[in-house]
Design a protein around this motif. Structure first.
Motif, PDB file in Angstrom:
ATOM      1  N   LEU A 180       0.841  -1.192   0.000  1.00  0.00           N
ATOM      2  CA  LEU A 180       0.000   0.000   0.000  1.00  0.00           C
ATOM      3  C   LEU A 180       0.878   1.245   0.000  1.00  0.00           C
ATOM      4  CD1 LEU A 180      -2.554  -1.093   2.755  1.00  0.00           C
ATOM      5  CD2 LEU A 180      -2.968  -1.040   0.293  1.00  0.00           C
ATOM      6  N   ARG A 215     -10.575  11.271   1.820  1.00  0.00           N
ATOM      7  CA  ARG A 215     -10.336  10.722   0.479  1.00  0.00           C
ATOM      8  C   ARG A 215     -10.300  11.843  -0.559  1.00  0.00           C
ATOM      9  NH1 ARG A 215     -14.283   5.328   0.230  1.00  0.00           N
ATOM     10  NH2 ARG A 215     -13.475   4.316   2.121  1.00  0.00           N
ATOM     11  N   SER A 294      -8.915   5.421  -2.103  1.00  0.00           N
ATOM     12  CA  SER A 294      -9.868   4.989  -1.077  1.00  0.00           C
ATOM     13  C   SER A 294      -9.113   4.886   0.236  1.00  0.00           C
ATOM     14  CB  SER A 294     -10.503   3.652  -1.446  1.00  0.00           C
ATOM     15  OG  SER A 294     -11.564   3.346  -0.555  1.00  0.00           O
ATOM     16  N   SER A 295      -9.808   4.402   1.265  1.00  0.00           N
ATOM     17  CA  SER A 295      -9.152   4.157   2.547  1.00  0.00           C
ATOM     18  C   SER A 295      -8.197   2.982   2.406  1.00  0.00           C
ATOM     19  CB  SER A 295     -10.194   3.865   3.624  1.00  0.00           C
ATOM     20  OG  SER A 295     -11.137   4.914   3.706  1.00  0.00           O
ATOM     21  N   ALA A 296      -7.130   3.015   3.197  1.00  0.00           N
ATOM     22  CA  ALA A 296      -6.115   1.966   3.082  1.00  0.00           C
ATOM     23  C   ALA A 296      -6.689   0.578   3.341  1.00  0.00           C
ATOM     24  CB  ALA A 296      -4.969   2.257   4.053  1.00  0.00           C
ATOM     25  N   VAL A 299      -8.829  -0.209  -0.093  1.00  0.00           N
ATOM     26  CA  VAL A 299      -8.382   0.076  -1.456  1.00  0.00           C
ATOM     27  C   VAL A 299      -7.967  -1.180  -2.225  1.00  0.00           C
ATOM     28  CG1 VAL A 299      -5.924   0.516  -0.954  1.00  0.00           C
ATOM     29  CG2 VAL A 299      -7.085   1.814  -2.766  1.00  0.00           C
ATOM     30  N   ARG A 300      -7.507  -2.211  -1.521  1.00  0.00           N
ATOM     31  CA  ARG A 300      -7.127  -3.440  -2.238  1.00  0.00           C
ATOM     32  C   ARG A 300      -8.358  -4.123  -2.827  1.00  0.00           C
ATOM     33  NH1 ARG A 300      -2.342  -5.097   1.946  1.00  0.00           N
ATOM     34  NH2 ARG A 300      -4.026  -4.806   3.449  1.00  0.00           N
ATOM     35  N   THR A 322      -3.007   2.261  -6.770  1.00  0.00           N
ATOM     36  CA  THR A 322      -3.841   2.856  -5.730  1.00  0.00           C
ATOM     37  C   THR A 322      -3.041   3.859  -4.912  1.00  0.00           C
ATOM     38  OG1 THR A 322      -3.300   1.177  -4.065  1.00  0.00           O
ATOM     39  CG2 THR A 322      -5.177   0.727  -5.519  1.00  0.00           C
ATOM     40  N   SER A 324      -3.717   5.513  -0.996  1.00  0.00           N
ATOM     41  CA  SER A 324      -4.585   5.295   0.156  1.00  0.00           C
ATOM     42  C   SER A 324      -4.638   6.500   1.078  1.00  0.00           C
ATOM     43  CB  SER A 324      -4.073   4.103   0.978  1.00  0.00           C
ATOM     44  OG  SER A 324      -3.968   2.938   0.200  1.00  0.00           O
TER      45      SER A 324
END
Length: 365
Positions: A180, A215, A294-296, A299-300, A322, A324
């Motif tokens: 990340l 975000r 997105s949020s960490a 995001v995955r 990504t 985060s």
């Protein structure tokens, strides 16, 4: 009367068939003494149970944290129980077992889901989707021999589907093994690039949650660093007649971003919807690379779903990365948790096109 008959039906004490002789003998009595509006048939009981399952599924008991919007576990127990009660009455309905199994996936009870999938498989041993589900969830549980067994059968039944499931495995492995990051790589968005910001559930009064604003702060920084990049803002769960997509757009425009750069996607109600709807915008604009924000802790999952959605819709050869917002320290999220991985696989299958609930009127991808 209805309640008593419903209880009798569910307990199996009412017989729904009788001989022609008995029927003929009692027809006059039935015609003269029975109020047909009070009869409860097996079909009516099943319809009633499925209606209750739908009500539980659609109840407002929703939770949202780190972008996860789903039903409360207690809701899923009600859904599962009603589906299984209906299955007892109509044991040829493997769709009811599949729907119940997926309700247990949402409930994070993978072992119970596998049990229900296997029960359905005993009725329909050549069902392609059942082998696909079992291959995925046995793989998730680390039962690789069992997963391989179902992949082998799947390849015989439908080679293309087996290849697709393998593609999903490879996509998930690639995404979860990528570290990340909270800063963007330079140059990725210079040639037909896009920034895709995933929404987050609004507050009850229709205002943006702090996480969504964070975000957007990340989005604003990246947008200023890449002035030619398209910006897709995706989220459509309405609160107080407002949507995430619209509010995000207004916020960015208020911070000086040219509205001509922005595409509002105001229909998605989940991360699956974010990926499916946004992928068409990416295809239309022939985007070569997209950076997902997105949020960490979310995001995955977002990247996995975008990879799968765009694999099917195009554009061909698009790449993703990504950035985060660190809702949790990245060190804590370095290793993907079982809970996060479950959500990734569950939504990967939905994005691919395998409907979770397939028992009318409970139908949902």
């Amino acid at each position: 009367m209805k309640k008593n008959l419903l209880t009798l039906v569910l307990s199996g004490t009412i017989a729904f068939t009788c001989s022609p002789y008995v029927l003929a003998k009692n027809v006059a009595t039935i015609q003269s003494n029975t109020d047909y509006s009070q009869l409860v048939t097996k079909r009516q009981v099943v319809d009633h149970l499925l209606d209750e399952a739908v009500k539980a599924f659609k109840s407002p008991a929703r939770i949202s944290h780190a972008g996860f919007t789903a039903k409360m576990p207690s809701n899923m127990e009600v859904v599962t129980n009603r589906l299984l009660e209906a299955y007892k009455l109509e044991p040829y309905r493997t769709d009811l077992l599949i729907s119940a199994a997926n309700a247990q996936i949402y409930n994070k009870n993978v072992d119970k889901a596998i049990e229900l999938f296997q029960q359905a498989l005993s009725v329909a041993p050549e069902d392609v989707d059942l082998h696909a589900y079992l291959a995925v969830w046995q793989h998730f549980k680390g039962n690789q021999a069992e997963s391989n067994k179902h992949m082998k059968v799947l390849a015989k039944l439908n080679k293309g589907k087996a290849s697709d499931i393998k593609h999903i495995f490879d996509t998930v492995d690639s995404v979860v093994s990528t570290p990340l990051k909270i800063k963007a790589e330079k140059g990725l968005l210079e040639d037909r690039g896009a920034i895709v910001t995933l929404g987050y559930a609004l507050n009850p009064d229709g205002s943006m949650h702090e996480i969504l604003i964070e975000r957007l702060m990340t989005t604003l920084k990246l947008a200023k660093e890449n002035p030619d990049a398209l910006i897709i803002l995706t989220g459509g769960v309405p609160k107080n007649n407002k949507t995430e997509g619209k509010l995000m757009a207004d916020w960015l425009v208020g911070k000086g971003i040219n509205p001509n750069r922005i595409i509002e996607e105001n229909y998605a109600t989940s991360t699956v919807g974010n990926a499916l709807f946004s992928s068409y915008a990416l295809a239309r604009h022939k985007i070569k690379h997209a950076t997902i924000i997105s949020s960490a802790s979310h995001v995955r999952r977002g990247q996995t779903l975008f990879e799968i959605a765009s694999w099917q819709t195009g554009p061909q050869n698009i790449t993703f990365d990504t950035v985060s917002y660190p809702d949790k320290p990245l060190e804590q999220l370095k290793q993907v948790s079982d809970s996060e991985l479950l959500g990734i696989y569950r939504d990967a299958l939905r994005t691919y096109g395998m409907w979770s609930y397939r028992s009318y009127p409970l139908e949902s991808r």
